[in-house]
Design a protein around this motif. Sequence first.
Motif, PDB file in Angstrom:
ATOM      1  N   VAL A  86      53.889  -5.124  28.204  1.00 38.03           N
ATOM      2  CA  VAL A  86      54.699  -3.985  28.621  1.00 38.03           C
ATOM      3  C   VAL A  86      54.142  -2.727  27.968  1.00 38.03           C
ATOM      4  CG1 VAL A  86      57.002  -2.932  28.540  1.00 38.03           C
ATOM      5  CG2 VAL A  86      56.774  -5.396  28.846  1.00 38.03           C
ATOM      6  N   LYS A  87      54.083  -1.660  28.740  1.00 40.71           N
ATOM      7  CA  LYS A  87      53.647  -0.364  28.222  1.00 40.71           C
ATOM      8  C   LYS A  87      54.713   0.657  28.596  1.00 40.71           C
ATOM      9  CE  LYS A  87      49.671   2.741  28.465  1.00 40.71           C
ATOM     10  NZ  LYS A  87      48.364   2.923  29.133  1.00 40.71           N
ATOM     11  N   VAL A  88      55.307   1.309  27.600  1.00 40.14           N
ATOM     12  CA  VAL A  88      56.324   2.321  27.860  1.00 40.14           C
ATOM     13  C   VAL A  88      55.612   3.621  28.232  1.00 40.14           C
ATOM     14  CG1 VAL A  88      58.239   3.653  26.910  1.00 40.14           C
ATOM     15  CG2 VAL A  88      57.997   1.234  26.320  1.00 40.14           C
ATOM     16  N   VAL A  89      55.916   4.119  29.419  1.00 40.63           N
ATOM     17  CA  VAL A  89      55.346   5.361  29.945  1.00 40.63           C
ATOM     18  C   VAL A  89      56.536   6.245  30.287  1.00 40.63           C
ATOM     19  CG1 VAL A  89      53.944   6.376  31.775  1.00 40.63           C
ATOM     20  CG2 VAL A  89      53.363   4.113  30.880  1.00 40.63           C
ATOM     21  N   ASP A  90      56.878   7.151  29.390  1.00 41.24           N
ATOM     22  CA  ASP A  90      58.135   7.869  29.543  1.00 41.24           C
ATOM     23  C   ASP A  90      58.034   9.244  28.893  1.00 41.24           C
ATOM     24  OD1 ASP A  90      60.725   8.212  30.369  1.00 41.24           O
ATOM     25  OD2 ASP A  90      61.612   7.049  28.750  1.00 41.24           O
ATOM     26  N   ASP A  91      57.567  10.242  29.638  1.00 34.55           N
ATOM     27  CA  ASP A  91      57.466  11.606  29.144  1.00 34.55           C
ATOM     28  C   ASP A  91      57.977  12.562  30.222  1.00 34.55           C
ATOM     29  OD1 ASP A  91      56.892  14.004  27.927  1.00 34.55           O
ATOM     30  OD2 ASP A  91      54.770  13.567  27.582  1.00 34.55           O
ATOM     31  N   PRO A  92      59.306  12.660  30.368  1.00 36.13           N
ATOM     32  CA  PRO A  92      59.875  13.490  31.433  1.00 36.13           C
ATOM     33  C   PRO A  92      59.429  14.946  31.360  1.00 36.13           C
ATOM     34  CG  PRO A  92      61.564  12.099  30.470  1.00 36.13           C
ATOM     35  CD  PRO A  92      60.341  11.955  29.611  1.00 36.13           C
ATOM     36  N   ALA A  93      59.193  15.476  30.164  1.00 34.11           N
ATOM     37  CA  ALA A  93      58.771  16.872  30.039  1.00 34.11           C
ATOM     38  C   ALA A  93      57.431  17.112  30.737  1.00 34.11           C
ATOM     39  CB  ALA A  93      58.677  17.259  28.568  1.00 34.11           C
ATOM     40  N   GLN A  94      56.563  16.099  30.740  1.00 33.46           N
ATOM     41  CA  GLN A  94      55.259  16.198  31.388  1.00 33.46           C
ATOM     42  C   GLN A  94      55.254  15.545  32.774  1.00 33.46           C
ATOM     43  OE1 GLN A  94      52.680  17.981  30.068  1.00 33.46           O
ATOM     44  NE2 GLN A  94      54.218  18.549  28.550  1.00 33.46           N
ATOM     45  N   ARG A  95      56.438  15.101  33.220  1.00 28.80           N
ATOM     46  CA  ARG A  95      56.584  14.405  34.502  1.00 28.80           C
ATOM     47  C   ARG A  95      55.719  13.146  34.568  1.00 28.80           C
ATOM     48  NH1 ARG A  95      57.323  19.006  39.121  1.00 28.80           N
ATOM     49  NH2 ARG A  95      59.207  19.866  38.220  1.00 28.80           N
ATOM     50  N   VAL A  96      55.714  12.415  33.467  1.00 27.79           N
ATOM     51  CA  VAL A  96      54.981  11.149  33.409  1.00 27.79           C
ATOM     52  C   VAL A  96      56.002  10.021  33.395  1.00 27.79           C
ATOM     53  CG1 VAL A  96      53.387   9.725  32.076  1.00 27.79           C
ATOM     54  CG2 VAL A  96      53.061  12.201  32.170  1.00 27.79           C
ATOM     55  N   TYR A  97      55.960   9.234  34.463  1.00 32.74           N
ATOM     56  CA  TYR A  97      56.868   8.111  34.632  1.00 32.74           C
ATOM     57  C   TYR A  97      56.046   6.921  35.103  1.00 32.74           C
ATOM     58  CZ  TYR A  97      59.928  12.163  35.234  1.00 32.74           C
ATOM     59  OH  TYR A  97      60.580  13.344  35.082  1.00 32.74           O
ATOM     60  N   PRO A  98      56.596   5.708  35.062  1.00 39.61           N
ATOM     61  CA  PRO A  98      55.867   4.570  35.614  1.00 39.61           C
ATOM     62  C   PRO A  98      55.772   4.701  37.137  1.00 39.61           C
ATOM     63  CG  PRO A  98      57.965   3.871  34.660  1.00 39.61           C
ATOM     64  CD  PRO A  98      57.867   5.336  34.486  1.00 39.61           C
ATOM     65  N   MET A  99      54.554   4.805  37.625  1.00 43.23           N
ATOM     66  CA  MET A  99      54.327   4.934  39.061  1.00 43.23           C
ATOM     67  C   MET A  99      53.153   4.043  39.455  1.00 43.23           C
ATOM     68  SD  MET A  99      54.727   9.036  39.663  1.00 43.23           S
ATOM     69  CE  MET A  99      53.701   9.548  38.299  1.00 43.23           C
ATOM     70  N   PRO A 100      53.150   3.524  40.671  1.00 39.93           N
ATOM     71  CA  PRO A 100      52.042   2.675  41.111  1.00 39.93           C
ATOM     72  C   PRO A 100      50.673   3.310  40.934  1.00 39.93           C
ATOM     73  CG  PRO A 100      53.838   2.528  42.663  1.00 39.93           C
ATOM     74  CD  PRO A 100      54.196   3.618  41.687  1.00 39.93           C
TER      75      PRO A 100
ATOM     76  N   ALA B 216      53.046  -4.208  32.601  1.00 42.95           N
ATOM     77  CA  ALA B 216      54.117  -3.581  33.380  1.00 42.95           C
ATOM     78  C   ALA B 216      54.425  -2.243  32.721  1.00 42.95           C
ATOM     79  CB  ALA B 216      55.360  -4.464  33.371  1.00 42.95           C
ATOM     80  N   LEU B 217      54.407  -1.176  33.501  1.00 45.24           N
ATOM     81  CA  LEU B 217      54.741   0.142  32.990  1.00 45.24           C
ATOM     82  C   LEU B 217      56.249   0.335  33.131  1.00 45.24           C
ATOM     83  CD1 LEU B 217      51.915   2.343  34.554  1.00 45.24           C
ATOM     84  CD2 LEU B 217      51.880   0.982  32.456  1.00 45.24           C
ATOM     85  N   VAL B 218      56.895   0.768  32.056  1.00 43.41           N
ATOM     86  CA  VAL B 218      58.351   0.920  32.025  1.00 43.41           C
ATOM     87  C   VAL B 218      58.689   2.317  31.527  1.00 43.41           C
ATOM     88  CG1 VAL B 218      60.488   0.036  31.027  1.00 43.41           C
ATOM     89  CG2 VAL B 218      58.632  -1.531  31.528  1.00 43.41           C
ATOM     90  N   GLY B 219      59.668   2.938  32.155  1.00 34.89           N
ATOM     91  CA  GLY B 219      60.101   4.251  31.713  1.00 34.89           C
ATOM     92  C   GLY B 219      61.413   4.644  32.349  1.00 34.89           C
ATOM     93  N   ARG B 220      61.778   5.914  32.149  1.00 33.48           N
ATOM     94  CA  ARG B 220      63.032   6.462  32.662  1.00 33.48           C
ATOM     95  C   ARG B 220      64.235   5.634  32.199  1.00 33.48           C
ATOM     96  NH1 ARG B 220      62.670  10.063  37.186  1.00 33.48           N
ATOM     97  NH2 ARG B 220      64.733  10.549  36.427  1.00 33.48           N
ATOM     98  N   LEU B 221      64.165   5.133  30.969  1.00 28.14           N
ATOM     99  CA  LEU B 221      65.267   4.346  30.424  1.00 28.14           C
ATOM    100  C   LEU B 221      66.452   5.251  30.119  1.00 28.14           C
ATOM    101  CD1 LEU B 221      62.518   2.775  29.119  1.00 28.14           C
ATOM    102  CD2 LEU B 221      64.403   1.343  28.436  1.00 28.14           C
ATOM    103  N   ARG B 222      67.608   4.802  30.572  1.00 24.55           N
ATOM    104  CA  ARG B 222      68.836   5.537  30.278  1.00 24.55           C
ATOM    105  C   ARG B 222      70.035   4.598  30.394  1.00 24.55           C
ATOM    106  NH1 ARG B 222      66.442   6.660  34.877  1.00 24.55           N
ATOM    107  NH2 ARG B 222      67.579   6.771  36.813  1.00 24.55           N
ATOM    108  N   ASP B 223      71.087   4.985  29.708  1.00 28.77           N
ATOM    109  CA  ASP B 223      72.320   4.209  29.789  1.00 28.77           C
ATOM    110  C   ASP B 223      72.900   4.338  31.190  1.00 28.77           C
ATOM    111  OD1 ASP B 223      72.311   3.407  27.052  1.00 28.77           O
ATOM    112  OD2 ASP B 223      73.030   5.393  26.511  1.00 28.77           O
ATOM    113  N   ASP B 224      73.486   3.258  31.685  1.00 27.45           N
ATOM    114  CA  ASP B 224      74.112   3.251  33.005  1.00 27.45           C
ATOM    115  C   ASP B 224      75.625   3.245  32.809  1.00 27.45           C
ATOM    116  OD1 ASP B 224      75.178   2.736  35.490  1.00 27.45           O
ATOM    117  OD2 ASP B 224      73.865   1.051  35.935  1.00 27.45           O
TER     118      ASP B 224
END
Length: 87
Positions: free
Chosen positions: A20-34, A43-51
């Motif tokens: 797993v690789k966490v890819v999560d930098d909303p300020a730079q618009r970097v999210y897990p994308m194909p 597996a790239l994982v990001g945009r983690l937030r409480d639901d």
Amino acid sequence: TERPLGAAAARAALAKAAGVKVVDDPAQRVYPMPMLVGSEDAALVGRLRDDPSQEHGLDLFVSIENTRKGAATNAVQIAQLLGARGR
């Protein structure tokens, strides 16, 4: 999750997880994308937030290259893990 975890704790746990690789930098618009997966087996994982709609719920994005990380690769990795555990 079964117990309260929170997005920060989930992010920390996923950052330590094999494959797993966490890819999560909303300020730079970097999210897990194909398009970012390319030659990655992880597996790239990001945009983690409480639901708030689910008790102990989390939301996250996951992206993998399924032609590289498919059933055959998973089967080999599971066999290697079991072999390392002596099973």
